[in-house]
Enzyme design. Sequence first.
Site, short mmCIF file in Angstrom:
data_model
loop_
_atom_site.label_atom_id
_atom_site.label_comp_id
_atom_site.label_asym_id
_atom_site.label_seq_id
_atom_site.Cartn_x
_atom_site.Cartn_y
_atom_site.Cartn_z
CG LEU A 12 4.24 1.06 0.53
CD1 LEU A 12 3.17 1.71 1.31
CD2 LEU A 12 4.95 1.78 -0.25
CG ASP A 13 11.58 -0.23 2.17
OD1 ASP A 13 12.10 -0.19 0.76
OD2 ASP A 13 11.05 -1.38 2.51
CG LEU A 14 6.04 3.15 5.46
CD1 LEU A 14 4.50 2.97 6.28
CD2 LEU A 14 5.48 4.15 4.26
CE1 TYR B 206 15.90 5.18 2.64
CE2 TYR B 206 15.53 7.53 2.74
CZ TYR B 206 16.18 6.39 2.81
OH TYR B 206 17.85 6.65 2.83
#
Lengths: 254, 216
Positions: A129-131, A143
């Site tokens: 997960l890109d946060l 994101y």
Amino acid sequence: MSIKRLIPILLTDGESLIKTKQFKNPKYIGDPINAIKIFNDKEVDELALIDILATKENRSPNFDLIQQITNECFMPLMYGGGVRTLSDFETLFRMGVEKVLVNRLLFDNPKVVTQAIDIFGSQSIVASLDLKKTFWTKDLKPYNYVKDKYIEFNSLDSILKFLEIDLKVGELFINFVDKEGTWLGLDLNLIQLIRSKTKLPLIVSGGAKSLDDIQQVFLNTNVDAIGIGAMSVYQGKDKGVLINFPKTENILEF
Amino acid sequence: MSVVVLDYGCGNIGSFENMLIHIGVDKKEIRFNIPEKLDEMSHLILPGVGKFDTAMNNLRNRDLIGRLQEIDQKGIPILGVCLGMQIMGQASQEGTLKGLGWFDGSCFAFNTVESNHRSVHMGWEYLNIPSQTTNVFDLEHKQKFYFMHSYHYKTSNDTEISAYSTHNEQKFVAAISKDNKIGVQFHPEKSHRFGMRLLKKFLNLSVDNLESCREI
């Protein structure tokens, strides 16, 4: 005793190694095979290779390159980027990749992830997960860098539950987009926040600036691993390219 | 020197080739199939990734089982890695077929009693060497290796056991040896300097210089 892991995160455009800052402005770093040879010499325990343009360019992983890399690697390799079908998973594992990282697929077609977990085992499948913090409220949201916008989901909690309980992935890899490539230091508060929300084995990455910084995170949070991007490919902040890895003897055991 | 890293459809032979070259073996001295004349080979590495029955079926379909028995009878040093070690035993809970039968024990799934227990052992772990073994792995240095497996070897014949490791807070057999044969549950080809050192020691064995695999 638990052995904590320090993982160089290598980004590629499918051919060469590149490095971004806050997921933008990719800069050329060098030849992937040369980098692997250096990491072999440095006795790195685990490596991650992520093709950050595969999904955006709508193409498959560069399997030839990946095969060369797994042959060359004297340590386990995690690969992510453009993994879309069950056949992609199968090819990667057959080539000697130990873990496959998925990001878009979790949202676009989670069924494939479930099938892969059934066949290959959850321990080999890592959810990424890109946060990124939203502009106004500073909430942390996943994101979607392909569409350059946030992924719509009820909440961070619900995504994490989805990954842990519905999909049952083996590990979680969290990138803090705002910190990536900045050398500003890992964000202890954000890391602790994520740690409190999930029981999954956790790798965090984004902003690491020094061995001291890394040790502080291991001492004060219960993450399993830290990914280092800029620290692995640059001599230092605002300095030139140097494939490197810090001496970690005795500091990773807690 | 002529090392056979057996290609039987079950393992990343490329990694072994590269590590062997890195420790000084000439590329010409590495092959992936068994030569007609066994005199032409000095060592056998049996890699193994995947399922027990697949491995045994692949060996059978390629007419390799008889050849492997001949290699063993000649006393050629053999290193079985991960699944390659497991098939050297009698059987495995993972499958229904018989193994090569070179060791007395069989393989079983890990117990997952506590909630934090995992059925797959994946990661770096230290070995511990039983004190009565003069071992292949050097007591002086703390050695860790990369593991990735769901089944582990159990035997009532303690003399086979060269090393233990730990998973789910339980001891399990990480390495076995007998005569010309060594089996390791971990992946030397993914364990950088520790793996290279193990392979170097393995290559120092020869048909005439075995005594026991334990005494390298």
